[in-house]
Design a protein around this motif. Structure first.
Motif, PDB file in Angstrom:
ATOM      1  N   ASN A  60      60.858  33.441 -12.970  1.00 43.73           N
ATOM      2  CA  ASN A  60      61.490  34.596 -12.350  1.00 43.73           C
ATOM      3  C   ASN A  60      60.561  35.399 -11.462  1.00 43.73           C
ATOM      4  OD1 ASN A  60      64.004  34.160 -13.601  1.00 43.73           O
ATOM      5  ND2 ASN A  60      63.193  35.001 -15.501  1.00 43.73           N
ATOM      6  N   HIS A  61      59.397  34.852 -11.177  1.00 47.12           N
ATOM      7  CA  HIS A  61      58.431  35.638 -10.425  1.00 47.12           C
ATOM      8  C   HIS A  61      58.822  35.783  -8.953  1.00 47.12           C
ATOM      9  CE1 HIS A  61      54.494  37.351  -9.508  1.00 47.12           C
ATOM     10  NE2 HIS A  61      54.568  36.667  -8.380  1.00 47.12           N
ATOM     11  N   ASP A  62      58.789  37.019  -8.498  1.00 45.85           N
ATOM     12  CA  ASP A  62      59.108  37.306  -7.106  1.00 45.85           C
ATOM     13  C   ASP A  62      57.921  38.090  -6.541  1.00 45.85           C
ATOM     14  OD1 ASP A  62      59.840  38.579  -4.772  1.00 45.85           O
ATOM     15  OD2 ASP A  62      61.836  39.170  -5.467  1.00 45.85           O
ATOM     16  N   CYS A  63      57.177  37.468  -5.622  1.00 46.88           N
ATOM     17  CA  CYS A  63      55.933  38.074  -5.124  1.00 46.88           C
ATOM     18  C   CYS A  63      56.160  39.436  -4.463  1.00 46.88           C
ATOM     19  CB  CYS A  63      55.213  37.134  -4.159  1.00 46.88           C
ATOM     20  SG  CYS A  63      54.424  35.745  -4.995  1.00 46.88           S
ATOM     21  N   ASN A  64      57.250  39.569  -3.719  1.00 50.22           N
ATOM     22  CA  ASN A  64      57.512  40.851  -3.060  1.00 50.22           C
ATOM     23  C   ASN A  64      57.747  41.966  -4.071  1.00 50.22           C
ATOM     24  OD1 ASN A  64      57.231  39.941  -0.458  1.00 50.22           O
ATOM     25  ND2 ASN A  64      59.380  39.281  -0.333  1.00 50.22           N
ATOM     26  N   ASN A 109      50.974  35.682 -14.035  1.00 44.49           N
ATOM     27  CA  ASN A 109      51.570  34.372 -13.849  1.00 44.49           C
ATOM     28  C   ASN A 109      51.407  33.819 -12.443  1.00 44.49           C
ATOM     29  OD1 ASN A 109      52.782  32.590 -15.579  1.00 44.49           O
ATOM     30  ND2 ASN A 109      54.369  34.087 -16.136  1.00 44.49           N
ATOM     31  N   CYS A 110      50.864  34.648 -11.566  1.00 41.45           N
ATOM     32  CA  CYS A 110      50.780  34.255 -10.160  1.00 41.45           C
ATOM     33  C   CYS A 110      49.394  34.594  -9.622  1.00 41.45           C
ATOM     34  CB  CYS A 110      51.869  34.988  -9.378  1.00 41.45           C
ATOM     35  SG  CYS A 110      51.715  34.786  -7.594  1.00 41.45           S
ATOM     36  N   PRO A 111      48.608  33.585  -9.283  1.00 41.60           N
ATOM     37  CA  PRO A 111      47.238  33.820  -8.809  1.00 41.60           C
ATOM     38  C   PRO A 111      47.197  34.718  -7.572  1.00 41.60           C
ATOM     39  CG  PRO A 111      47.615  31.465  -9.154  1.00 41.60           C
ATOM     40  CD  PRO A 111      48.940  32.142  -9.303  1.00 41.60           C
ATOM     41  N   ARG A 112      48.183  34.566  -6.690  1.00 43.08           N
ATOM     42  CA  ARG A 112      48.202  35.342  -5.462  1.00 43.08           C
ATOM     43  C   ARG A 112      48.387  36.827  -5.795  1.00 43.08           C
ATOM     44  NH1 ARG A 112      52.190  37.179  -2.320  1.00 43.08           N
ATOM     45  NH2 ARG A 112      51.693  37.551  -0.140  1.00 43.08           N
ATOM     46  N   CYS A 113      49.333  37.104  -6.677  1.00 40.48           N
ATOM     47  CA  CYS A 113      49.583  38.499  -7.051  1.00 40.48           C
ATOM     48  C   CYS A 113      48.447  39.055  -7.912  1.00 40.48           C
ATOM     49  CB  CYS A 113      50.921  38.638  -7.774  1.00 40.48           C
ATOM     50  SG  CYS A 113      52.313  38.455  -6.644  1.00 40.48           S
ATOM     51  N   ALA A 114      47.861  38.187  -8.738  1.00 43.42           N
ATOM     52  CA  ALA A 114      46.742  38.630  -9.563  1.00 43.42           C
ATOM     53  C   ALA A 114      45.579  39.067  -8.678  1.00 43.42           C
ATOM     54  CB  ALA A 114      46.305  37.517 -10.510  1.00 43.42           C
TER      55      ALA A 114
HETATM   56 ZN   LIG Z   1      53.259  36.412  -6.852  1.00 45.03          ZN
END
Ligand SMILES: [Zn+2]
Lengths: 196, 84
Positions: free
Chosen positions: B5-9, B37-42
């Motif tokens: 369910n991860h949504d980067c925005n 759960n998301c390297p980019r967001c982390a």
């Molecule tokens: Zn993300």
């Protein structure tokens, strides 16, 4: 109940109000002065603005409930006083070479913006004055939200009340303001020879 | 690896909310589950966090002068006397 009471506050009430004023409102004076300096860019005007804020607060001290958010109340009074009387007169800072950068980076979400590595020496060695100057070159509505949020730690709700805008606008202004600031820091760094 | 369910925005918006103290405990828990759960967001989270710390740490704070404080206090005090 005496007739007097309706007209002017009793001696006891005056003393109590003054005690509340000194213990709950005066302690925020440094924060208010700092805010005023970033709004007016001028020490004398900042002094006047803070003084006016406290005189206004005193006039309405009867409507202030002891123990509630005196700081937010004072900031709102100051913000309004600034808008009413000071905004038109506010000087631009004298030594701004960040200014053109604001416009440039206002295009937002540019490449790399938002991904600055602030752990780099160039940023760690940056002087407070330079960071302050970058902030001061943001348009007033944008530097206001950064000051209220990042420097004073007000919540979105408090900021919305102080500035009199919806919470959604608080969020979007903060987002844009931070984007501009990052852009300026980045420009500063590259001027100093740093490659991201 | 991203959660289903991860949504980067959405996560990016939550990064600001979290850093600005807008979340309660449950929202914080959900936020960390998502951002971790998301390297980019982390990574984005770490950068935003250090930016916020940087601004606060670097910004010089101007203090009100003693004159200003005593001026205000004495004006209030005088006003109180006048009312007696
Ligand atoms: Zn993300």
């Amino acid at each position: 109940m005496s007739e007097n009471e309706q007209n002017s506050p009793s001696k006891d009430e005056n003393a109590r109000n003054e005690a509340i004023f000194n213990s709950e409102l005066i302690p925020h004076i440094d924060a208010l002065f700092n805010f005023a300096i970033h709004l007016t860019y001028d020490e004398e005007r900042a002094n006047d603005l803070v003084q006016e804020t406290y005189m206004k607060a005193w006039r309405f001290i009867g409507s202030f409930e002891s123990g509630t958010n005196g700081k937010a109340w004072l900031f709102k009074i100051l913000k309004n006083a600034f808008i009413n009387e000071y905004r038109k007169q506010a000087k631009r800072p004298t030594k701004v070479d960040f200014e053109d950068v604001v416009k440039y980076h206002d295009a937002e979400e540019g490449t790399g913006v938002g991904y600055l590595d602030l752990n780099q020496d160039i940023f760690q060695g940056m002087l407070g004055d330079e960071v302050s100057r970058a902030l001061d070159s943001l348009p007033v509505d944008f530097r206001t939200v950064v000051l209220l949020c990042d420097i004073e730690g007000f919540t979105y709700e408090e900021i919305a009340k102080i500035v009199d805008i919806p919470i959604g606008t608080v969020r979007s202004r903060l987002h844009r303001a931070r984007g501009m600031l990052k852009g300026m820091l980045e420009a500063y760094a590259s001027k100093m020879g740093y490659k991201n | 690896m991203r959660g289903i369910n991860h949504d980067c925005n959405k996560c990016e918006e939550q990064i600001s909310s979290y850093l600005d103290g807008a979340f309660n405990e449950e929202q914080e828990r959900q936020f960390f589950a998502s951002v971790n759960n998301c390297p980019r967001c982390a990574e984005k989270f770490e950068k935003e966090k250090s930016f916020k710390v940087f601004i606060k740490k670097k910004m010089p704070v101007a203090n009100a002068s003693r004159d200003l404080i005593s001026n205000i206090r004495s004006r209030i005090h005088q006003d109180n006397f006048r009312n007696e």
